[in-house]
Write a protein that holds these residues in place. Structure first.
Motif, PDB file in Angstrom:
ATOM      1  N   THR A 120      14.363   3.386  37.196  1.00 24.10           N
ATOM      2  CA  THR A 120      14.716   4.465  38.063  1.00 24.10           C
ATOM      3  C   THR A 120      14.450   5.869  37.403  1.00 24.10           C
ATOM      4  OG1 THR A 120      16.930   4.266  37.317  1.00 24.10           O
ATOM      5  CG2 THR A 120      16.593   2.978  39.271  1.00 24.10           C
ATOM      6  N   ALA A 121      14.976   6.819  38.013  1.00 22.36           N
ATOM      7  CA  ALA A 121      14.842   8.199  37.363  1.00 22.36           C
ATOM      8  C   ALA A 121      15.760   8.334  36.275  1.00 22.36           C
ATOM      9  CB  ALA A 121      15.120   9.326  38.340  1.00 22.36           C
ATOM     10  N   ASN A 153      10.419  14.921  38.004  1.00 23.16           N
ATOM     11  CA  ASN A 153      10.763  13.832  38.470  1.00 23.16           C
ATOM     12  C   ASN A 153      10.934  13.476  40.034  1.00 23.16           C
ATOM     13  OD1 ASN A 153      12.002  10.936  38.965  1.00 23.16           O
ATOM     14  ND2 ASN A 153      11.775  10.928  36.626  1.00 23.16           N
ATOM     15  N   GLY A 155      12.239  11.416  41.782  1.00 23.36           N
ATOM     16  CA  GLY A 155      13.260  10.134  42.463  1.00 23.36           C
ATOM     17  C   GLY A 155      12.484   9.130  43.069  1.00 23.36           C
ATOM     18  N   GLY A 243      11.429   6.069  40.375  1.00 25.83           N
ATOM     19  CA  GLY A 243      11.752   7.180  39.670  1.00 25.83           C
ATOM     20  C   GLY A 243      10.506   7.563  39.106  1.00 25.83           C
ATOM     21  N   LEU A 278      14.107  16.897  39.722  1.00 25.92           N
ATOM     22  CA  LEU A 278      14.707  15.705  40.307  1.00 25.92           C
ATOM     23  C   LEU A 278      15.909  16.320  41.260  1.00 25.92           C
ATOM     24  CD1 LEU A 278      15.356  12.673  40.493  1.00 25.92           C
ATOM     25  CD2 LEU A 278      16.525  12.949  38.307  1.00 25.92           C
ATOM     26  N   LEU A 282      16.200  15.221  45.200  1.00 25.62           N
ATOM     27  CA  LEU A 282      17.360  14.696  45.829  1.00 25.62           C
ATOM     28  C   LEU A 282      18.233  15.645  46.773  1.00 25.62           C
ATOM     29  CD1 LEU A 282      18.226  12.426  42.718  1.00 25.62           C
ATOM     30  CD2 LEU A 282      16.827  11.914  44.422  1.00 25.62           C
TER      31      LEU A 282
END
Length: 335
Positions: A120-121, A153, A155, A243, A278, A282
């Motif tokens: 994952t991130a 990133n 996500g 991620g 990121l 998100l």
């Protein structure tokens, strides 16, 4: 002999090497230096090109304008998938992209973007900064004359857009699907005809029927790309990129020629770009997902736009009037 040394000593030197050295000559003006920054992203692609500009602007600002980053989107100097060779050869000074595009150069590059059922991130930054990932990225880059840092990133990414519903593994047989990296190789094992297209070319390929489906990033970036205009079948959970990290990579000779302070700025600006990017994805994905689920209904859009406009107009007073009341009510009622 590593690849970098080979390129320097190869018999292919001659005129080609002279041309490359001309292209690589740094641009200076009144004590300032301009670095040519190529990317795998089309100009304006939501999220990914934002990361490029955030990084470039921060480097210029933190060096008091001594380093000017000249951003070249995909196709403006070289094609999206040509940035790796452009930087290793000296045609450009640095690139921004998803390193899994370059697993053909070395399969290890996949881990610095994403691998199926991988990190994952949060897990990738833990590995990168605390468990040796950053040092391995550098060791890998040395083979090709690069100095690399994570610098973005997305996500967790979505499963993608499809022209028809996927009901079982057999539905992938013969499916023309755009998915880069090791995830694409996994779908190829299921019989899919996997396509590796730059992001700026995906919409047209999907609209024309050249591909039957595509993954891109997630609800926000996908909505901005317009895929919901073509197909309504969207799978929100993907196995391929839990991620997905993005990277900035310098020609190593260019990086080594920077002052120590400039080198540190370039490194820390990359770390900042990773976290900022990121948060950008998100923060926008949830609202976009609601849009994507209902955009086919014009009445929904009309209602949604009206409700949101009214809410914004009313919220200032409601925060003052209702806020005090609800806080006391919750205290009394134990809410």
């Amino acid at each position: 002999m590593d690849r970098r040394s080979f390129l320097r000593t190869s018999a292919l030197g001659g005129t080609a090497a002279a041309a490359a050295s001309t292209l690589a000559a740094p641009a200076y003006a009144q004590g300032k230096r301009t670095l040519t920054f190529v990317t795998t992203w089309g100009r304006g692609l939501a999220g990914v090109h934002d990361a490029v500009m955030y990084y470039a602007d921060n480097v210029t600002a933190m060096t008091d304008g001594q380093l000017i980053i000249d951003v070249k989107a995909a196709g403006e100097l070289v094609g999206a998938f040509e940035v790796f060779d452009a930087v290793t050869s000296g045609q450009a000074d640095m690139y921004h992209g998803a390193d899994y595009y370059f697993v053909g150069q070395h399969p290890g590059y996949g881990f610095f973007t994403a691998v199926p059922f991988g990190m994952t991130a949060q897990e990738i930054v833990n590995w990168y900064y605390q468990d040796g990932g950053k040092e391995l990225h550098d060791e890998l880059g040395q083979i090709f004359g690069l100095k690399s840092f994570l610098a973005g990133n997305t996500g967790a990414q979505s499963g993608g857009w499809f022209a028809k519903e996927i009901k079982g593994p057999e539905d992938f047989v013969g499916l023309k699907f755009r998915m880069p990296g090791l995830g694409g190789k996994a779908l190829g094992k299921l019989g899919a005809s996997v396509q590796n297209l730059p992001g700026s070319e995906v919409y047209q390929a999907l609209a024309s029927g050249a591909i039957d489906g595509t993954e891109w990033i997630g609800p926000w970036a996908d909505e901005k790309a317009g895929f919901q205009e073509i197909t309504k079948i969207y799978y929100t959970a993907g196995f391929h990129e839990p991620g997905a990290a993005l990277s900035v990579a310098f020609n190593r000779d260019v990086f080594d020629s920077l002052t120590p302070a400039q080198q540190k700025i370039c490194e820390e600006a990359a770390a900042a770009a990773h976290q900022w990017n990121l948060s950008l994805f998100l923060a926008n994905n949830s609202a976009a997902l609601v849009h994507d689920e209902n955009l086919g209904d014009p009445l929904y859009k009309k209602i949604y736009d009206s409700a949101m406009a009214s809410m914004k107009k009313s919220s200032a007073w409601i925060k003052l009037s209702d806020g005090a009341y609800t806080r006391q009510r919750d205290r009394v009622l134990g809410g």
